[in-house]
Design a protein around this motif. Sequence first.
Motif, PDB file in Angstrom:
ATOM      1  N   GLY A   1      12.965 -12.522  34.877  1.00 54.06           N
ATOM      2  CA  GLY A   1      14.185 -13.289  34.621  1.00 54.06           C
ATOM      3  C   GLY A   1      14.535 -13.354  33.145  1.00 54.06           C
ATOM      4  O   GLY A   1      15.706 -13.220  32.765  1.00 54.06           O
ATOM      5  N   LEU A   2      13.519 -13.541  32.304  1.00 56.27           N
ATOM      6  CA  LEU A   2      13.769 -13.593  30.859  1.00 56.27           C
ATOM      7  C   LEU A   2      14.220 -12.238  30.317  1.00 56.27           C
ATOM      8  O   LEU A   2      15.127 -12.171  29.476  1.00 56.27           O
ATOM      9  CB  LEU A   2      12.503 -14.061  30.130  1.00 56.27           C
TER      10      LEU A   2
ATOM     11  N   PRO B   1       9.645 -15.627  36.241  1.00 57.00           N
ATOM     12  CA  PRO B   1      10.152 -15.951  34.892  1.00 57.00           C
ATOM     13  C   PRO B   1      10.142 -14.751  33.959  1.00 57.00           C
ATOM     14  O   PRO B   1      11.042 -14.613  33.122  1.00 57.00           O
ATOM     15  CB  PRO B   1       9.198 -17.050  34.401  1.00 57.00           C
TER      16      PRO B   1
ATOM     17  N   ALA C   1      17.758 -11.854  31.426  1.00 52.10           N
ATOM     18  CA  ALA C   1      18.647 -12.751  30.682  1.00 52.10           C
ATOM     19  C   ALA C   1      18.958 -12.191  29.301  1.00 52.10           C
ATOM     20  O   ALA C   1      20.098 -12.267  28.820  1.00 52.10           O
ATOM     21  CB  ALA C   1      18.010 -14.135  30.575  1.00 52.10           C
TER      22      ALA C   1
ATOM     23  N   GLY D   1      17.900 -14.593  36.471  1.00 52.87           N
ATOM     24  CA  GLY D   1      17.969 -14.698  35.018  1.00 52.87           C
ATOM     25  C   GLY D   1      19.256 -14.143  34.455  1.00 52.87           C
ATOM     26  O   GLY D   1      19.878 -14.749  33.564  1.00 52.87           O
TER      27      GLY D   1
END
Length: 332
Positions: free
Chosen positions: A317-318, A314, A321, A115
């Motif tokens: 990763g988010l 996810p 990010a 991410g």
Amino acid sequence: MDWLPVASVVLLALGFAYTNGFHDTANAIATSVSTRALTPRVAVALAACANLLGAFFGARVAQTVGNDIIAAPTGAVGLSVCASALLGAIGWNLLTWARGLPSSSSHALIGGLGGAALAAGVQVRWAEIVDKVVIPMLVSPIVGLVGGYLVMAAILWIFRNREPVRIARGFRLAQTVSASAVAFGHGMQDAAKTAGMVMLALTVGGRLPAADGPLPVWVILTSALAMSVGTYAGGWRIMRTLGRRIIDLDPPHGFAAEATAAAILYAATALRAPISTTQAITSAILGSGATRRFRAVRWGVVWDIGIAWVLTFPGAGLLAAACSALLGALIR
């Protein structure tokens, strides 16, 4: 580059190792504590020592994390990607710990790397991720389920004519060995992942020529110590989930699950695959428990754990990010 940014990322990696330790303590010792083979304090101390020793045998996994997941550039951008990945993984660890869910710190770290790299426009080595992360992530729980079932079935057959009380007493002693084996494998896997992140930070910070070189002893030692301290701090919420909420374990079932999980961890380390210790032991617990009856497993708890597994990549990763976008804006 100045030492301060590099040292800050290294300290952040050690902070991740600490959360990994208290988050994943249950992986090695929950079954032994729940079957009363070991007292909680003795089990945690044993796991911390075995974590420390195992770290010195995980160089292959460290090189995968430090060199094969992303192609981080040198300088401030590379360091911001490393920092963001670690922040995302730490955030996910704390979130799942608060909910008592045994998610994977390993997958949180790799999801964080992916991410953060995507947000910063850094190359992600997808082929390596599929080969060394995704495939082992899918295969290891299946092996754990089947292996745990077969090991427990073999135990039931071998000791079918023995007195249950004497069998339980013997397997309580055997669990000291099997729990130590899981903790040693946890050190090989998870302390090595932190060492890989430290190596990556030193490389992009211009302090080492390449992340695939030999691991300095101080990198291994500090990574292992940070995780061992976190392990000793304990992860009682997750321990209750693994040791009591999935299925009621007795010493033979606990030994079968731990022996299976340890074998999976050793094989994965030899193959340079950074797998999830959590997945290995949880699936092995389910496999050994399946030798009783289907309804003995509390499937609602298993469903919650499965959701946490699916969301780890996810989710971390988010978070990473978002951190990467923020740090990127600050360094421009």
